[in-house]
Design an enzyme around this catalytic site. Structure first.
Site, PDB file in Angstrom:
ATOM      1  N   ASP A  10       0.781  -1.254   0.000  1.00 49.97           N
ATOM      2  CA  ASP A  10       0.000   0.000   0.000  1.00 49.97           C
ATOM      3  C   ASP A  10       0.806   1.294   0.000  1.00 49.97           C
ATOM      4  O   ASP A  10       0.375   2.284   0.588  1.00 49.97           O
ATOM      5  CB  ASP A  10      -0.965   0.035   1.186  1.00 49.97           C
ATOM      6  N   LYS A  86      -5.885  -5.663  -3.497  1.00 45.64           N
ATOM      7  CA  LYS A  86      -6.618  -6.226  -2.363  1.00 45.64           C
ATOM      8  C   LYS A  86      -7.725  -5.269  -1.947  1.00 45.64           C
ATOM      9  O   LYS A  86      -7.687  -4.079  -2.259  1.00 45.64           O
ATOM     10  CB  LYS A  86      -5.679  -6.516  -1.184  1.00 45.64           C
ATOM     11  N   CYS A 119      -2.564  -2.590   7.710  1.00 47.63           N
ATOM     12  CA  CYS A 119      -2.233  -3.573   6.679  1.00 47.63           C
ATOM     13  C   CYS A 119      -0.882  -4.242   6.900  1.00 47.63           C
ATOM     14  O   CYS A 119      -0.719  -5.415   6.565  1.00 47.63           O
ATOM     15  CB  CYS A 119      -2.325  -2.933   5.300  1.00 47.63           C
TER      16      CYS A 119
END
Length: 182
Positions: A10, A86, A119
């Site tokens: 990310d 995702k 995450c």
């Protein structure tokens, strides 16, 4: 063939200064992640990029198809590197990440990215649950200030608390310098 892969989680535009949810220390974390990525490429270790997208058009950030959901220029995937999209904090949940690792007989995963408390935490714990040896490069990760029960928690404390928890049971924590000197 290497049994190690780098998982870049990310590092997307919305987490940087011009994005919708800027993180504390994101520029330094991304610079360190870029150093880890460069070392992996030089040694032939696979680099897998994870990109979060929310499927709702009213999402607060990482809206599918938006510039904010794109991977930041400082850690752009090289040609041929895997990019996995995702929709949940855990990079393994409902994605082909485990299959991508298993097809290459990966045993060790090195995790960098954002956010430390979300995450990175979920991905490192899942990696350990799947019996991968997980290493988190702690200064190649970033997070933000949080609040709970009227208590404001600065990003540095959020990051430290989550790294301490991960390091106690789920993996090894190293600095970028220590990782690169191995």
């Amino acid at each position: 063939m290497s049994k190690r892969a780098i998982i870049v989680v990310d590092l997307q535009n919305d987490y940087f200064a011009s994005g919708k949810l800027p993180l504390v220390g994101i520029d330094a974390a991304a610079a360190n992640a870029a150093r880890v990525i460069a070392a992996a490429r030089a040694s032939g270790d696979p680099v897998i990029h994870i990109r979060h997208e929310f499927v709702r058009p009213d999402a607060p950030f990482f809206v599918a198809g938006s510039p904010g959901a794109q991977i930041h220029g400082s850690v752009q995937p090289a040609e041929g590197e895997t990019v996995i999209v995702k929709n949940y904090p855990n990079s393994f949940r409902d994605t082909p990440l485990k299959q991508a690792l298993d097809v290459k007989a990966i045993e060790d995963v090195v995790i960098v990215g954002a956010m430390s408390h979300m995450c990175i935490d979920a991905t490192a714990r899942a990696a350990a649950d799947f019996s991968y040896k997980a290493t988190v490069v702690h200064d190649a990760c970033a997070t933000r200030d949080l609040a709970f029960g009227g208590v404001n928690v600065p990003a540095a404390q959020v990051h430290a608390a989550f790294m301490a928890a991960l390091g106690s049971s789920y993996g090894t924590l190293v600095s970028t310098a220590d990782y690169l000197s191995r």
